[in-house]
Scaffold this active site. Structure first.
Site, PDB file in Angstrom:
ATOM      1  N   LYS A 186      91.704  42.449  21.081  1.00 43.64           N
ATOM      2  CA  LYS A 186      92.382  42.502  19.789  1.00 43.64           C
ATOM      3  C   LYS A 186      92.981  43.890  19.613  1.00 43.64           C
ATOM      4  O   LYS A 186      92.296  44.861  19.307  1.00 43.64           O
ATOM      5  CB  LYS A 186      91.452  42.212  18.613  1.00 43.64           C
ATOM      6  N   GLU A 262      83.736  53.983  20.828  1.00 41.38           N
ATOM      7  CA  GLU A 262      84.350  55.285  21.107  1.00 41.38           C
ATOM      8  C   GLU A 262      85.089  55.647  19.823  1.00 41.38           C
ATOM      9  O   GLU A 262      86.061  55.005  19.473  1.00 41.38           O
ATOM     10  CB  GLU A 262      85.277  55.158  22.324  1.00 41.38           C
ATOM     11  N   CYS A 297      91.741  61.173  19.451  1.00 43.23           N
ATOM     12  CA  CYS A 297      90.374  61.389  18.989  1.00 43.23           C
ATOM     13  C   CYS A 297      89.792  62.674  19.570  1.00 43.23           C
ATOM     14  O   CYS A 297      88.927  63.290  18.976  1.00 43.23           O
ATOM     15  CB  CYS A 297      89.497  60.196  19.343  1.00 43.23           C
ATOM     16  N   GLU A 396      88.082  64.214  10.368  1.00 43.97           N
ATOM     17  CA  GLU A 396      89.122  63.953  11.357  1.00 43.97           C
ATOM     18  C   GLU A 396      90.428  63.634  10.627  1.00 43.97           C
ATOM     19  O   GLU A 396      90.494  62.698   9.841  1.00 43.97           O
ATOM     20  CB  GLU A 396      88.729  62.764  12.245  1.00 43.97           C
TER      21      GLU A 396
END
Ligand code: ADP
Length: 493
Positions: A186, A262, A297, A396
């Site tokens: 997906k 992750e 990331c 982040e």
């Protein structure tokens, strides 16, 4: 008009799902518009898959796994299919790269040289690996023979993000398919096109129908249906920490499928006064945070610079910034493109505002850019005088925003570097080897770079400590996520 603009005008942005080797709309026929962040153009419609499509794909995937049409093939035969897929990806590199750039806004040169190239290499690497993996013979007593074998886990779901859509798909499906699993991918609703094309190429390469399905759609619909499914054995997820926690909860709520995540990062890049090459350190600090518009990331979003070199470092850093001015992603010279969509642009601008409100000093950038383009751009932004408690030092941002902190004592810098819920990457720059290794050991992160930031390849694991996730993508360790270890104990006396 450049060559990529001409190609873009003709691009086939097919947003239908790929189920059982065929392109289809969702069972409910729901669709959503796919807008390009490059200039706001409508690329087409995308199938909005939901639980019904997931049911169908999982049933097909299970049946394919059970009858062994893929899992039962010799590893060398699976290898041949994956090698063909890698070749096809390279043969269609221009097309895949164009889809990536149109869908999520990154510069075309990097879609080609980074995303497509690394994704094809990843598929090739796992294809090459699979007929070289041996099991074990355990040191059992003499009257026994104990074998430890690896078996595919069964039906694997992969839920992937929009920042490296093709590459993240490859990191999941490479090891999962090589090991013999059936896979349902997906992709992110924000950039599903390259993954859908990847699915078609996999079938053209000889993957039997039923083994690999690509279901575009929204997270709480198609994504949650996969994470909650009782017949999905393992799930590989890359995305936000917020959703990663939900994935693990859904795994626990359902069949305790193996859930591998992750997630986010707030990576610290520590430059000591005895850094061996100041220009290289500056280039890496600036280049790595602005690469992919900061939507990585592992971007080194917290920069710690020792006071003795601080002024010189920052002067050089600011001199580099104009190179990263956002430009048209379809021009080959562009190094900084568009953010993935208007929502992400607003998120990033919101962080910039919070940095200013909390008292950090804005040195450059801080605004939307190319506002007349119709796309979603933010100027490369650097703050200094950042304090550890500020949001721009803790959260982040996932955009081209660098937070700079000055330090006097490197051990204090490491303490601050570790004072985060994340633990993905870190870096340290020093001439002294012993100090470098000691600091690398002290930094709580899945990867620590010494005197470089971005060197890295498929041979090493990628993943995080703490709330940056669990499990590892890349390298042979990725097989751990998509295989079970079985002990076969035989009485032989
Ligand atoms: P980002 O904010 O970077 O888009 P997300 O974590 O929201 O990261 O998305 C990563 C992937 O997770 C996407 O494919 C998204 O559709 C999916 N996702 C989002 N929410 C859910 C959910 N509740 N359940 C399953 N998947 C989800």
């Amino acid at each position: 008009m450049g060559i990529w603009h001409e190609r873009a005008a003709r691009a086939d942005c097919d947003g239908r799902a790929l189920i059982n080797g065929e392109r289809v709309w969702a069972a409910a026929d729901a669709r959503f518009d796919n807008l390009s962040p490059v200039d706001g153009r409508l690329l087409g419609q995308v199938a909005r898959c939901d639980g019904r499509d997931v049911e169908r794909a999982v049933a097909l995937a299970r049946a394919a796994f059970e009858d062994g049409r893929w899992a039962g093939q010799a590893p060398a035969a699976r290898k041949r299919v994956l090698l063909r897929l890698a070749e096809l990806m390279l043969a269609h590199a221009d097309e895949l790269a164009l889809l990536e750039t149109l869908d999520m806004g990154k510069p075309i040169q990097y879609s080609l040289s980074v995303d497509v190239a690394l994704a094809a290499n990843c598929i090739r690497w796992y294809g090459e690996a699979i007929d070289k993996l041996y099991g074990e013979v355990a040191p059992a007593p003499a009257d026994s023979l104990a074998l430890v074998v690896r078996e595919p886990v069964g039906v694997v779901a992969a839920i992937t993000p929009w920042n490296y859509p093709l590459l993240m798909a490859a990191w999941k499906i490479g090891p999962a398919l090589a090991a013999g699993n059936s896979v349902i991918l997906k992709p992110s609703e924000k950039a599903p096109l390259s993954a859908l094309r990847l699915g078609e190429l996999a079938h053209a390469a000889g993957l039997p129908p039923g083994v690999f399905h690509v279901l575009p759609g929204f997270g709480p619909e198609a994504g949650a249906a996969l994470a909650l499914h009782m017949d999905v054995d393992s799930i590989g997820f890359t995305g936000s920490t917020r959703v990663g926690k939900q994935i693990q909860q859904m795994a626990g709520q359902s069949n305790l499928k193996r859930a591998w995540t992750e997630l986010g990062g707030k990576s610290a890049n520590i430059v000591c006064a005895d850094c061996p090459d100041l220009d290289a350190a500056v280039q890496a600090a600036v280049g790595s945070i602005f690469f992919n518009q900061g939507e990585s990331c592992n971007a080194p979003s917290r920069l710690f610079v020792e006071r003795a070199i601080y002024a010189a470092f920052m002067e050089k850093a600011l001199a580099l910034v104009p190179r990263y001015a956002p430009a048209d992603p379809l021009e080959e010279s562009t190094v900084m493109g568009a953010l993935v969509d208007g929502q992400q642009q607003q998120t990033v601008l919101g962080y910039i505002e919070s940095g200013q409100n909390e008292g950090a000093r804005l040195l450059t950038g801080g605004t939307a850019a190319r506002t007349d383009s119709g796309g979603c751009y933010v100027a490369p932004t650097i703050f200094d005088q950042v304090r550890p408690e500020m949001r721009i030092a803790r959260e982040e941002i996932f955009g081209p925003v660098l937070s700079v902190l000055c330090f006097d004592d490197v051990h204090e810098a490491v303490r601050q570097a570790n004072a985060t819920s994340y633990g993905l990457h870190a870096a340290v720059w020093t001439r002294e080897l012993g100090k470098a290794v000691q600091l690398a050991r002290a930094l709580r992160a899945g990867t620590v770079h010494i005197n470089q930031y971005d060197s890295d390849d498929i041979t090493v694991p990628f993943g995080g400590y703490k709330q940056s996730g669990n499990g590892r993508d890349k390298s042979l360790h990725a097989f751990d996520k998509y295989t079970e270890l079985k002990t076969i104990w035989m009485q032989i006396a």
